[in-house]
Design an enzyme around this catalytic site. Structure first.
Site, PDB file in Angstrom:
ATOM      1  N   GLY A   9       0.901  18.692 -27.623  1.00 47.35           N
ATOM      2  CA  GLY A   9       0.210  19.892 -27.737  1.00 47.35           C
ATOM      3  C   GLY A   9       1.180  20.987 -28.578  1.00 47.35           C
ATOM      4  O   GLY A   9       1.412  22.279 -28.070  1.00 47.35           O
ATOM      5  N   GLY A  12       0.892  25.109 -30.257  1.00 45.06           N
ATOM      6  CA  GLY A  12       0.741  26.444 -29.655  1.00 45.06           C
ATOM      7  C   GLY A  12       1.997  27.264 -29.692  1.00 45.06           C
ATOM      8  O   GLY A  12       3.076  26.934 -30.372  1.00 45.06           O
ATOM      9  N   LEU A  13       1.863  28.159 -28.746  1.00 47.76           N
ATOM     10  CA  LEU A  13       2.795  29.033 -28.595  1.00 47.76           C
ATOM     11  C   LEU A  13       4.350  28.612 -28.242  1.00 47.76           C
ATOM     12  O   LEU A  13       5.478  28.849 -28.500  1.00 47.76           O
ATOM     13  CB  LEU A  13       2.318  30.162 -27.376  1.00 47.76           C
ATOM     14  CG  LEU A  13       3.364  31.283 -26.926  1.00 47.76           C
ATOM     15  CD1 LEU A  13       3.788  32.136 -27.935  1.00 47.76           C
ATOM     16  CD2 LEU A  13       2.825  31.818 -25.855  1.00 47.76           C
ATOM     17  N   TYR A 134     -10.662  24.416 -15.117  1.00 44.24           N
ATOM     18  CA  TYR A 134      -9.494  24.448 -15.744  1.00 44.24           C
ATOM     19  C   TYR A 134      -8.419  24.519 -14.614  1.00 44.24           C
ATOM     20  O   TYR A 134      -7.520  23.421 -14.688  1.00 44.24           O
ATOM     21  CB  TYR A 134      -9.123  25.634 -16.527  1.00 44.24           C
ATOM     22  CG  TYR A 134      -7.607  25.863 -17.136  1.00 44.24           C
ATOM     23  CD1 TYR A 134      -7.395  25.075 -18.180  1.00 44.24           C
ATOM     24  CD2 TYR A 134      -6.838  26.528 -16.475  1.00 44.24           C
ATOM     25  CE1 TYR A 134      -6.419  25.315 -18.680  1.00 44.24           C
ATOM     26  CE2 TYR A 134      -5.534  26.675 -16.905  1.00 44.24           C
ATOM     27  CZ  TYR A 134      -5.299  25.809 -18.238  1.00 44.24           C
ATOM     28  OH  TYR A 134      -3.758  25.925 -18.689  1.00 44.24           O
ATOM     29  N   LYS A 138      -5.541  21.337 -13.880  1.00 44.99           N
ATOM     30  CA  LYS A 138      -4.477  21.337 -13.941  1.00 44.99           C
ATOM     31  C   LYS A 138      -3.661  21.198 -12.558  1.00 44.99           C
ATOM     32  O   LYS A 138      -2.635  20.536 -12.800  1.00 44.99           O
ATOM     33  CB  LYS A 138      -3.964  22.940 -14.547  1.00 44.99           C
ATOM     34  CG  LYS A 138      -4.433  23.437 -15.949  1.00 44.99           C
ATOM     35  CD  LYS A 138      -3.531  22.515 -16.950  1.00 44.99           C
ATOM     36  CE  LYS A 138      -2.207  23.188 -17.348  1.00 44.99           C
ATOM     37  NZ  LYS A 138      -1.483  22.441 -18.341  1.00 44.99           N
ATOM     38  N   THR A 162       4.458  32.212 -16.661  1.00 45.94           N
ATOM     39  CA  THR A 162       3.571  33.351 -16.042  1.00 45.94           C
ATOM     40  C   THR A 162       2.892  33.748 -17.204  1.00 45.94           C
ATOM     41  O   THR A 162       2.165  33.219 -18.001  1.00 45.94           O
ATOM     42  CB  THR A 162       4.842  34.483 -15.653  1.00 45.94           C
ATOM     43  OG1 THR A 162       5.725  34.791 -16.709  1.00 45.94           O
ATOM     44  CG2 THR A 162       5.619  33.871 -14.567  1.00 45.94           C
ATOM     45  N   ASN A 163       3.005  35.102 -17.549  1.00 43.15           N
ATOM     46  CA  ASN A 163       2.277  35.820 -18.833  1.00 43.15           C
ATOM     47  C   ASN A 163       3.116  35.634 -20.060  1.00 43.15           C
ATOM     48  O   ASN A 163       4.087  36.256 -20.142  1.00 43.15           O
ATOM     49  CB  ASN A 163       1.908  36.949 -18.798  1.00 43.15           C
ATOM     50  CG  ASN A 163       0.735  37.411 -17.737  1.00 43.15           C
ATOM     51  OD1 ASN A 163       0.990  37.034 -16.458  1.00 43.15           O
ATOM     52  ND2 ASN A 163      -0.140  37.902 -18.252  1.00 43.15           N
ATOM     53  N   LYS A 185      -4.032  45.024 -32.231  1.00 47.32           N
ATOM     54  CA  LYS A 185      -4.954  46.110 -32.283  1.00 47.32           C
ATOM     55  C   LYS A 185      -4.180  47.375 -32.690  1.00 47.32           C
ATOM     56  O   LYS A 185      -4.399  48.207 -33.071  1.00 47.32           O
ATOM     57  CB  LYS A 185      -5.568  46.201 -30.953  1.00 47.32           C
ATOM     58  CG  LYS A 185      -6.444  45.484 -30.254  1.00 47.32           C
ATOM     59  CD  LYS A 185      -6.758  45.947 -28.940  1.00 47.32           C
ATOM     60  CE  LYS A 185      -7.908  44.550 -28.591  1.00 47.32           C
ATOM     61  NZ  LYS A 185      -8.514  44.711 -27.224  1.00 47.32           N
ATOM     62  N   ASP A 266      -9.493  45.403 -15.370  1.00 48.59           N
ATOM     63  CA  ASP A 266      -7.959  45.396 -15.029  1.00 48.59           C
ATOM     64  C   ASP A 266      -7.439  43.970 -14.553  1.00 48.59           C
ATOM     65  O   ASP A 266      -6.396  43.674 -14.889  1.00 48.59           O
ATOM     66  CB  ASP A 266      -7.536  46.331 -13.809  1.00 48.59           C
ATOM     67  CG  ASP A 266      -7.050  47.562 -14.238  1.00 48.59           C
ATOM     68  OD1 ASP A 266      -6.982  47.906 -15.408  1.00 48.59           O
ATOM     69  OD2 ASP A 266      -6.970  48.760 -13.364  1.00 48.59           O
TER      70      ASP A 266
HETATM   71  P1  GDP Z   1      -4.056  37.867 -17.276  1.00 51.95           P
HETATM   72  O1  GDP Z   1      -2.607  37.891 -16.680  1.00 51.95           O
HETATM   73  O2  GDP Z   1      -4.721  36.510 -16.945  1.00 51.95           O
HETATM   74  O3  GDP Z   1      -4.951  38.799 -16.623  1.00 51.95           O
HETATM   75  O4  GDP Z   1      -3.993  37.917 -18.721  1.00 51.95           O
HETATM   76  P2  GDP Z   1      -4.026  39.200 -19.920  1.00 51.95           P
HETATM   77  O5  GDP Z   1      -2.908  38.575 -20.606  1.00 51.95           O
HETATM   78  O6  GDP Z   1      -5.260  38.828 -20.685  1.00 51.95           O
HETATM   79  O7  GDP Z   1      -3.812  40.329 -19.492  1.00 51.95           O
HETATM   80  C1  GDP Z   1      -4.863  41.152 -18.846  1.00 51.95           C
HETATM   81  C2  GDP Z   1      -4.574  42.594 -18.649  1.00 51.95           C
HETATM   82  O8  GDP Z   1      -4.205  43.156 -19.828  1.00 51.95           O
HETATM   83  C3  GDP Z   1      -5.516  43.427 -17.930  1.00 51.95           C
HETATM   84  O9  GDP Z   1      -4.905  44.209 -16.892  1.00 51.95           O
HETATM   85  C4  GDP Z   1      -6.433  43.945 -19.125  1.00 51.95           C
HETATM   86  O10 GDP Z   1      -6.950  44.936 -18.740  1.00 51.95           O
HETATM   87  C5  GDP Z   1      -5.151  44.162 -19.807  1.00 51.95           C
HETATM   88  N1  GDP Z   1      -5.363  44.512 -21.137  1.00 51.95           N
HETATM   89  C6  GDP Z   1      -5.105  45.577 -21.878  1.00 51.95           C
HETATM   90  N2  GDP Z   1      -5.594  45.514 -23.225  1.00 51.95           N
HETATM   91  C7  GDP Z   1      -5.759  44.267 -23.484  1.00 51.95           C
HETATM   92  C8  GDP Z   1      -6.266  43.424 -24.528  1.00 51.95           C
HETATM   93  O11 GDP Z   1      -6.579  44.076 -25.455  1.00 51.95           O
HETATM   94  N3  GDP Z   1      -6.575  41.999 -24.251  1.00 51.95           N
HETATM   95  C9  GDP Z   1      -6.175  41.560 -23.137  1.00 51.95           C
HETATM   96  N4  GDP Z   1      -6.333  40.263 -22.861  1.00 51.95           N
HETATM   97  N5  GDP Z   1      -5.938  42.275 -21.986  1.00 51.95           N
HETATM   98  C10 GDP Z   1      -5.478  43.760 -22.292  1.00 51.95           C
END
Ligand code: GDP
Length: 310
Positions: A9, A12-13, A134, A138, A162-163, A185, A266
């Site tokens: 893989g 990817g990132l 998923y 995993k 994590t993120n 954006k 959120d």
């Molecule tokens: P998560 O950690 O799985 O929720 O992954 P994300 O990286 O998609 O993060 C989501 C959080 O970022 C939520 O609180 C969203 O409301 C906020 N958020 C704000 N703008 C954006 C956007 O343009 N894309 C995404 N994916 N999340 C956003």
């Protein structure tokens, strides 16, 4: 003697972070993608791995998608991931691969759990409904690795992201993760002189970790970590979505209005993971801070736009 490490893989990132990584001259990475084998097929997986005679494997391949794809195709996400993982670990076992590191993510952990999350909480409750298929597939990576360790003595370990963000992320405006989507954006809003609309209230907290840091920890784990408990690749630093938007806006010198669209989700308010184990085992690990990581990612984005994963 050369050490050959195959990376599944690799497009990817995190795969692209491994492509940037400097390793000792006797270490050779082989970057695999879909063109080498369909990892859902055991025969193809075994033949492909055999042809490279790997000493070790870094297993990144997975069928991944945003919340929309995950919710609407839980069966496909379960099926593809369970096959990919079962095949990769079984082929590695049959070929007597000395070390294998697989990737998990905090998003496959229980939806309701205690914070900060530790690796041994993986099975302590059901995952969030949005990624049910998923997440269960995993989680079986950990089960298979543990079972193979017990029966066959395989040194198969799991690391937990994590993120994550960085160059070559998926910058899709709708389906990307927060960092990549927001970079895209803000880039467009600046170019068009328009206000920026951000999903949610900006209050949720996330642990944003730069892809190169994750690749570094994964490589360290390949060399040094041999425990059945998944290792949290946690920086221990949470930032709010509002902080994140501020940092990205700063890099673009974006001065237009920012609208917080609280009609959009959120998601979880926070989901911190425990950094104590990593800190203890790998005290020299220094994380890239958010401003530096965003700077590198924005620079990459601007250099490659519009040829980005989208
Ligand atoms: P998560 O950690 O799985 O929720 O992954 P994300 O990286 O998609 O993060 C989501 C959080 O970022 C939520 O609180 C969203 O409301 C906020 N958020 C704000 N703008 C954006 C956007 O343009 N894309 C995404 N994916 N999340 C956003």
């Amino acid at each position: 003697m050369n050490k050959r490490i195959i990376i599944t893989g690799s497009d990817g990132l995190i795969g692209s972070a491994f492509r940037r990584m400097k390793v000792p001259s006797n270490v050779e990475f082989t970057f695999l993608n879909r063109s080498h084998a369909d990892l859902r097929s055991f025969t193809q997986t075994l033949e492909c791995f055999k042809s490279f005679s790997p000493d070790a494997i870094i297993h990144l391949a997975a069928k991944v998608g945003g919340i929309g794809a995950n919710s609407s195709q839980p069966g496909t996400f379960f099926h593809d991931n369970i096959l990919i993982n079962t095949n990769v670990l079984e082929a590695a076992r049959q070929l007597k691969v000395k070390k294998l590191v697989s990737f998990l993510s905090t998003c496959v952990f229980p939806n309701q759990t205690k914070f900060p999350m530790t690796g041994n909480q993986l099975h302590d409750g059901i995952p969030h409904e949005s990624n049910f298929g998923y997440a269960h597939a995993k989680r079986m990576l950990e089960v298979q690795a543990r079972a193979y360790r017990k029966e066959f003595g395989c040194s198969f370990v799991n690391v937990v992201g994590t993120n994550l963000y960085g160059p070559n992320d998926n910058f899709n405006l709708k389906d990307g993760h927060a960092v990549a989507s927001l970079i895209h954006k803000i880039y467009l809003a600046k170019k068009n002189g328009q206000p920026l609309s951000v999903w949610g209230t900006g209050k949720p907290l996330r642990e944003f970790v730069f892809a190169d840091d994750v690749a570094k920890i994964t490589y360290w784990a390949l060399e040094n970590y041999d425990d059945e408990e998944p290792l949290m690749m946690s920086s221990g630093v949470e930032s709010s979505i509002k902080d994140l938007v501020g940092v990205i806006a700063d890099k673009f010198n974006f001065k237009e209005k920012i609208i917080w669209d609280d009609s959009k989700q959120d998601g979880q308010l926070r989901k911190p993971s425990d950094d104590s184990k990593l800190k203890k085992l790998y005290p020299d690990m220094k994380f890239t801070n958010l401003a530096q990581g965003i700077e590198k990612t924005v620079a990459w984005f601007e250099e490659h736009y519009p040829n980005i994963r989208n």
